[in-house]
Design a protein around this motif. Structure first.
Motif, PDB file in Angstrom:
ATOM      1  N   GLU A 230       1.003  -1.060  -0.419  1.00  0.00           N
ATOM      2  CA  GLU A 230       0.053  -0.303   0.234  1.00  0.00           C
ATOM      3  C   GLU A 230       1.278   1.206  -0.103  1.00  0.00           C
ATOM      4  O   GLU A 230       1.487   1.409   1.562  1.00  0.00           O
ATOM      5  N   ILE A 231       0.941   1.618  -1.380  1.00  0.00           N
ATOM      6  CA  ILE A 231       2.042   2.696  -1.461  1.00  0.00           C
ATOM      7  C   ILE A 231       0.812   3.961  -1.469  1.00  0.00           C
ATOM      8  O   ILE A 231       0.440   4.861  -2.323  1.00  0.00           O
ATOM      9  N   THR A 232       0.755   4.758  -0.581  1.00  0.00           N
ATOM     10  CA  THR A 232       0.067   6.323  -0.564  1.00  0.00           C
ATOM     11  C   THR A 232       0.842   7.547   0.247  1.00  0.00           C
ATOM     12  O   THR A 232      -0.171   8.820  -0.563  1.00  0.00           O
ATOM     13  N   ARG A 233       1.607   7.153   0.289  1.00  0.00           N
ATOM     14  CA  ARG A 233       2.195   9.055  -0.258  1.00  0.00           C
ATOM     15  C   ARG A 233       4.112   8.970  -0.249  1.00  0.00           C
ATOM     16  O   ARG A 233       4.618   7.665  -0.822  1.00  0.00           O
ATOM     17  N   LEU A 234       4.351   9.819  -0.968  1.00  0.00           N
ATOM     18  CA  LEU A 234       5.806   9.975  -1.856  1.00  0.00           C
ATOM     19  C   LEU A 234       5.991  11.103  -0.751  1.00  0.00           C
ATOM     20  O   LEU A 234       5.822  11.709  -1.219  1.00  0.00           O
ATOM     21  N   ASP A 235       7.294  11.069  -0.126  1.00  0.00           N
ATOM     22  CA  ASP A 235       8.098  11.672   0.651  1.00  0.00           C
ATOM     23  C   ASP A 235       9.386  12.405  -1.130  1.00  0.00           C
ATOM     24  O   ASP A 235      10.327  10.933  -0.658  1.00  0.00           O
ATOM     25  N   LEU A 236       9.230  13.130  -1.195  1.00  0.00           N
ATOM     26  CA  LEU A 236      10.421  13.326  -1.975  1.00  0.00           C
ATOM     27  C   LEU A 236      11.094  14.475  -1.432  1.00  0.00           C
ATOM     28  O   LEU A 236      11.962  15.018  -2.792  1.00  0.00           O
ATOM     29  N   GLY A 237      11.314  15.048  -0.460  1.00  0.00           N
ATOM     30  CA  GLY A 237      12.894  15.115   0.137  1.00  0.00           C
ATOM     31  C   GLY A 237      12.942  16.944   0.086  1.00  0.00           C
ATOM     32  O   GLY A 237      11.843  17.645  -0.540  1.00  0.00           O
ATOM     33  N   GLY A 238      13.771  17.727   0.251  1.00  0.00           N
ATOM     34  CA  GLY A 238      13.764  18.504  -0.641  1.00  0.00           C
ATOM     35  C   GLY A 238      15.502  19.163  -1.648  1.00  0.00           C
ATOM     36  O   GLY A 238      15.543  18.711  -1.927  1.00  0.00           O
ATOM     37  N   GLY A 239      15.447  20.648  -0.851  1.00  0.00           N
ATOM     38  CA  GLY A 239      16.855  20.822  -1.671  1.00  0.00           C
ATOM     39  C   GLY A 239      16.677  21.842  -2.784  1.00  0.00           C
ATOM     40  O   GLY A 239      17.985  21.621  -3.036  1.00  0.00           O
ATOM     41  N   GLU A 271      -0.452  10.997  -1.702  1.00  0.00           N
ATOM     42  CA  GLU A 271      -0.094  12.430  -0.707  1.00  0.00           C
ATOM     43  C   GLU A 271       1.574  12.687  -1.011  1.00  0.00           C
ATOM     44  O   GLU A 271       2.116  11.468  -1.354  1.00  0.00           O
ATOM     45  N   ILE A 272       1.788  13.631  -1.192  1.00  0.00           N
ATOM     46  CA  ILE A 272       3.178  14.233  -1.896  1.00  0.00           C
ATOM     47  C   ILE A 272       3.105  14.887  -0.375  1.00  0.00           C
ATOM     48  O   ILE A 272       3.064  15.970  -0.097  1.00  0.00           O
ATOM     49  N   GLU A 273       4.532  14.837  -0.133  1.00  0.00           N
ATOM     50  CA  GLU A 273       5.474  15.308   0.561  1.00  0.00           C
ATOM     51  C   GLU A 273       6.695  16.202   0.669  1.00  0.00           C
ATOM     52  O   GLU A 273       7.332  15.271  -0.312  1.00  0.00           O
ATOM     53  N   ILE A 274       6.799  17.048   1.099  1.00  0.00           N
ATOM     54  CA  ILE A 274       8.117  17.931   0.479  1.00  0.00           C
ATOM     55  C   ILE A 274       8.873  18.334   1.570  1.00  0.00           C
ATOM     56  O   ILE A 274       8.156  18.381   2.486  1.00  0.00           O
ATOM     57  N   GLU A 275      10.170  18.389   1.595  1.00  0.00           N
ATOM     58  CA  GLU A 275      10.487  18.833   3.250  1.00  0.00           C
ATOM     59  C   GLU A 275      11.464  19.966   2.330  1.00  0.00           C
ATOM     60  O   GLU A 275      12.924  19.764   2.483  1.00  0.00           O
ATOM     61  N   PRO A 276      11.233  21.146   2.193  1.00  0.00           N
ATOM     62  CA  PRO A 276      12.230  22.492   2.226  1.00  0.00           C
ATOM     63  C   PRO A 276      12.675  23.086   3.390  1.00  0.00           C
ATOM     64  O   PRO A 276      11.746  23.147   4.430  1.00  0.00           O
ATOM     65  N   GLY A 277      13.835  22.981   3.301  1.00  0.00           N
ATOM     66  CA  GLY A 277      14.361  23.699   4.495  1.00  0.00           C
ATOM     67  C   GLY A 277      15.548  25.540   4.346  1.00  0.00           C
ATOM     68  O   GLY A 277      14.982  26.575   4.037  1.00  0.00           O
TER      69      GLY A 277
END
Length: 421
Positions: A230-239, A271-277
């Motif tokens: 079950e793949i419901t989220r994609l965490d794409l990081g930041g950068g 669902e898309i997660e991104i991690e900008p800093g």
């Protein structure tokens, strides 16, 4: 864009004079713009509009509680890489279901802390970590939501010290082995797969490496789903990078990044997660320093500041460029002087810039390092027994110290001398 602008010949942070702030708190100091932080968060949030998503601010970029609360109150999630960062996010009022725990060296103690306090997901980086987390979760009687960070072997074309997505980097599991790792997770009762994680590096100035990595993630998603995961989220990081030099080529904008994400991954209904800093915090902060001396060398002038490499380590560590500007705007047409701009620490590496053109400076004059909001204060140290410098947050015409400069006594009192000495 930021809100550090000259008004009537003087640098302001939003509606507050930088000189007014330094008269109150001294130098060196960091100054952050609340308006800039909020604007940059919203750019990412709006870039992903039309998709289910969560923008998780990368706490490691600038972890002051006031910054985290400001962003958390806007709806941001948090990407943390240690138990301490997790506690910061919680102290700032961010609920566990908006916190993602990344990092390659999660300890048993950190896992216990996070599982008890609540977490959105663990981004797993290795099989030993996966097995330990399963054990800890079973001991606590809970199920840990997880993604696996896959290493796509994509060259981010950034500085070697901040590239994370090539096969020789320490991060993640080779994407070629992801299927067998997910198969093992499915057999572990303490873990529940919720998605896939990928992050290829920091300060990227081209979307092509992202697209190459995300295409691999899209293929993996379909393969894993076909195998029953079950793949419901994609965490794409930041950068995504920022323009450290005002005249440099423009890095991609968040809206361009968002369009590429939708084009590459939108068909997967994840669902898309991104991690900008850096892009949220970088241009939202400046480091302000006072000139101590102007020293005449044999073939150059040295501008000696009261800020040093322990306050801003990026130039020494990464050969990083920061635009350095006078707080008092030079008159039009005035010829600049050329300086090597250095700090007082007893290291030749304590050099911020060489051969930099700057308005003629005198002792007591102030300069500002632009784009210093990310990886500035968080990487500072007390090398040479120099106290950590204050952080200040500005909002409109108000400012507040959000981390005070410790006194020498407070710094010394953290040490203790054994009775037997």
């Amino acid at each position: 864009m930021d809100y550090f602008l000259y008004k009537d010949g003087e640098l302001f942070a939003e509606d507050v004079s930088v000189r007014e702030i330094t008269r109150a708190v001294g130098t060196p100091c960091y100054i952050y713009s609340a308006r800039t932080l909020a604007r940059h968060y919203r750019l990412f949030d709006e870039a992903l509009e039309g998709t289910e998503h969560l923008v998780c601010y990368a706490v490691k970029a600038c972890s002051n509680l006031a910054v985290l609360k400001l962003l958390g109150d806007l709806g941001a999630g948090m990407d943390v890489v240690s138990g301490g960062e997790y506690m910061r996010a919680k102290a700032a009022g961010v609920p566990g279901d908006r916190i993602v725990f990344s990092g390659i060296g999660k300890t048993r103690e950190e896992m216990e802390l996070v599982l008890k306090g609540g977490i959105r997901q663990f981004n797993l980086e290795s099989e030993p970590e996966m097995r330990l987390l399963n054990q800890v979760a079973l001991e606590l009687g809970v199920v840990a939501p997880v993604t696996v960070r896959v290493n796509p072997d994509v060259d981010a074309k950034t500085h070697a010290k901040i590239a994370t997505g090539k096969s020789e980097n320490k991060f993640g599991i080779p994407i070629s082995r992801a299927r067998e790792v997910y198969a093992e997770i499915a057999k572990l009762p303490g873990l529940k797969v919720v998605g896939i994680d990928v992050h290829i590096g920091s300060q990227l100035t081209d979307l092509a490496p992202y697209k190459a990595a995300y295409q691999k993630v899209a293929e993996l998603t379909e393969e894993l789903r076909a195998q029953g995961h079950e793949i419901t989220r994609l965490d794409l990081g930041g950068g995504l990078g920022i323009p450290y030099e005002q005249n440099n080529d423009r890095p991609p904008l968040p809206v361009e990044y968002g369009a590429m994400v939708k084009e590459t991954l939108g068909h997967l209904d994840c669902e898309i997660e991104i991690e900008p800093g850096r892009l949220i915090a970088g241009n939202a902060g400046i480091l302000v320093s006072e000139t101590i001396y102007v020293k005449e060398g044999e073939d150059r002038k040295f501008l000696i500041l009261d800020a040093a490499m322990n306050d801003l380590v990026r130039p020494a560590m990464y050969e990083a460029h920061h635009d350095i500007v006078p707080v008092m705007e030079p008159a039009p047409g005035v010829e600049p002087d050329r300086y090597d701009i250095v700090g007082p620490v007893c290291e030749s590496g304590d050099t911020f810039a060489k051969g930099r053109d700057l308005a003629t400076m005198e002792p007591g004059d102030l300069v500002a390092f632009r784009s210093a909001g990310a990886y500035g204060a968080v990487m500072a140290s007390e090398y040479n027994s120099r106290p950590l410098i204050p952080e200040v947050l500005v909002q409109g015409d108000q400012f507040a110290v959000i981390r005070a400069r410790p006194t020498y006594e407070e710094m010394l009192n953290r040490d203790s001398i054994p009775e037997w000495l």
